[in-house]
Write an enzyme that holds these catalytic residues in place. Structure first.
Site, PDB file in Angstrom:
ATOM      1  N   GLY A 197      65.130  43.596-101.786  1.00  0.00           N
ATOM      2  CA  GLY A 197      64.599  44.333-102.944  1.00  0.00           C
ATOM      3  C   GLY A 197      64.204  45.482-102.517  1.00  0.00           C
ATOM      4  O   GLY A 197      64.694  46.708-101.887  1.00  0.00           O
ATOM      5  N   GLU A 198      63.718  46.258-103.156  1.00  0.00           N
ATOM      6  CA  GLU A 198      63.197  47.946-103.090  1.00  0.00           C
ATOM      7  C   GLU A 198      63.763  49.011-103.370  1.00  0.00           C
ATOM      8  O   GLU A 198      63.119  50.130-103.238  1.00  0.00           O
ATOM      9  CB  GLU A 198      62.057  48.329-102.138  1.00  0.00           C
ATOM     10  CG  GLU A 198      61.258  46.746-101.366  1.00  0.00           C
ATOM     11  CD  GLU A 198      60.830  46.990-100.021  1.00  0.00           C
ATOM     12  OE1 GLU A 198      61.393  48.316 -99.324  1.00  0.00           O
ATOM     13  OE2 GLU A 198      60.254  46.906 -99.009  1.00  0.00           O
ATOM     14  N   GLY A 199      64.568  48.568-103.920  1.00  0.00           N
ATOM     15  CA  GLY A 199      65.688  49.676-103.803  1.00  0.00           C
ATOM     16  C   GLY A 199      67.116  49.470-102.540  1.00  0.00           C
ATOM     17  O   GLY A 199      67.559  50.730-102.458  1.00  0.00           O
TER      18      GLY A 199
END
Length: 363
Positions: free
Chosen positions: A322-324
């Site tokens: 996740g997180e980008g």
């Protein structure tokens, strides 16, 4: 860069630029089709930018939208909710996984607290003010037992996302990325996909951060209960966000729709990003034409949503951070596509025109 809004959604990327870019691609001094998806990406970017060849991607900006989820206290995640606030601090310190990738690839990172259940005390006043400038609430409702948001909070979250997109466009973004941080967030994201595609809990629910078999069974039960509780409200995308979303996810939807309306292309990340892209397309049809998928997540809901949107991921590395992070990892692929369409010679410039005397051929 502008993209005028049509009656129900954003205008499409430039058809004229797409055609001209495809013609340029066909005329490059490369074998036909040799550039594969890089060529296709270059054409897509040219259409999105209305520029042939496409302009270099010099101002790539990632917005990480953070929030806590009431459902995280019901056994759906391998990590405790307190991790969300700790990770927000890690982003601010530039030490998260996506921070390292962004530094390597020249991507600007901005983190915003839309619904973190933490005061985040101890930050410098200006840092705290910027972080919480668009905050809607602390946490969200446990969506299998109650609505995640009130209708007013849903509207506020959507508008917050739109405002953030406008801020990023004003800062010069030529490519936007969305990231997420929130323990338990794969559960509401799976619900958004199930609602958008009319699917059941067993089809959309994955292991998220790595729950065991018992945790996966609990998670499926929670998703099924949430969908049953929402009932026919899932036919409306805004009602879906109220019942099954969160402040950070609703804000991501707002950001995506506004980016499309502004004519700024978006590189999507994993499940949360794609679940919000699906919801954005429901809310503003035509938005998905401005999106490209950065990577394929192991979460089943992400692949189902991507297939519905007609998006094929650029990378498939098994990432589930996740997180980008998956989107940032894919940025060099887009930059490669731009470089090829801009800088490769045209075959017509290398070959003499038909009928011209090429000159002496030698003995």
């Amino acid at each position: 860069m502008t993209g005028p809004t049509g009656p129900t959604g954003p205008a499409a990327p430039s058809a004229a630029a797409r055609a001209a870019a495809a013609e340029r691609l066909a005329g490059l001094a490369t074998p036909a089709g040799a550039l594969g998806r890089l060529g296709e990406l270059g054409v897509w970017l040219a259409a999105a930018q209305d520029s042939v060849p496409p302009r270099p991607l010099e101002r790539v900006r990632l917005v990480v939208l953070a929030g806590d989820h009431g459902v995280a206290g019901h056994g759906v995640s391998a990590y405790p909710p307190a991790i969300t606030g700790a990770m927000v601090r890690t982003f601010l310190a530039g030490r998260a996984g996506v921070s390292a990738l962004a530094a390597a690839h020249g991507v600007h990172v901005r983190v915003l607290d839309l619904g973190v259940d933490d005061d985040l005390d101890g930050l410098a006043p200006e840092v705290h003010a910027a972080l919480t400038a668009h905050k809607v609430r602390r946490g969200s409702g446990a969506l299998h037992l109650e609505d995640a948001l009130t209708p007013e909070q849903t509207r506020a979250s959507l508008e917050a996302g739109r405002a953030v997109a406008r801020e990023e466009v004003a800062a010069g973004a030529d490519l936007l990325l969305t990231g997420d941080m929130g323990i338990g967030n794969t559960t509401p994201a799976a619900c958004l996909v199930a609602a958008g595609l009319g699917l059941g809990a067993d089809e959309v629910t994955g292991r998220g951060t790595g729950v065991d078999d018992a945790g996966l069974a609990r998670k499926r039960e929670v998703v099924a209960q949430a969908l049953a509780r929402a009932g026919d409200r899932v036919a409306d995308p805004v009602e879906t966000l109220t019942a099954l979303g969160s402040a950070d996810l609703a804000a991501t939807v707002g950001l995506l729709t506004e980016a499309a309306r502004s004519g700024v292309p978006v590189l999507l990340d994993g499940l949360m990003s794609v679940a919000c892209a699906l919801t954005a397309e429901r809310l503003a049809p035509g938005s998905a034409a401005w999106f490209v998928a950065g990577h394929r997540s192991p979460e089943p809901a992400q692949s189902l949503a991507l297939a519905h949107l007609g998006l094929e991921p650029l990378l498939d590395l098994g990432l589930r951070l996740g997180e980008g992070s998956g989107a940032v990892a894919a940025v060099p692929v887009l930059r490669s596509a731009v470089a090829l369409l801009r800088d490769v010679a045209l075959l017509a410039d290398l070959m003499p025109a038909p009928g011209l005397d090429p000159g002496p051929s030698g003995a």
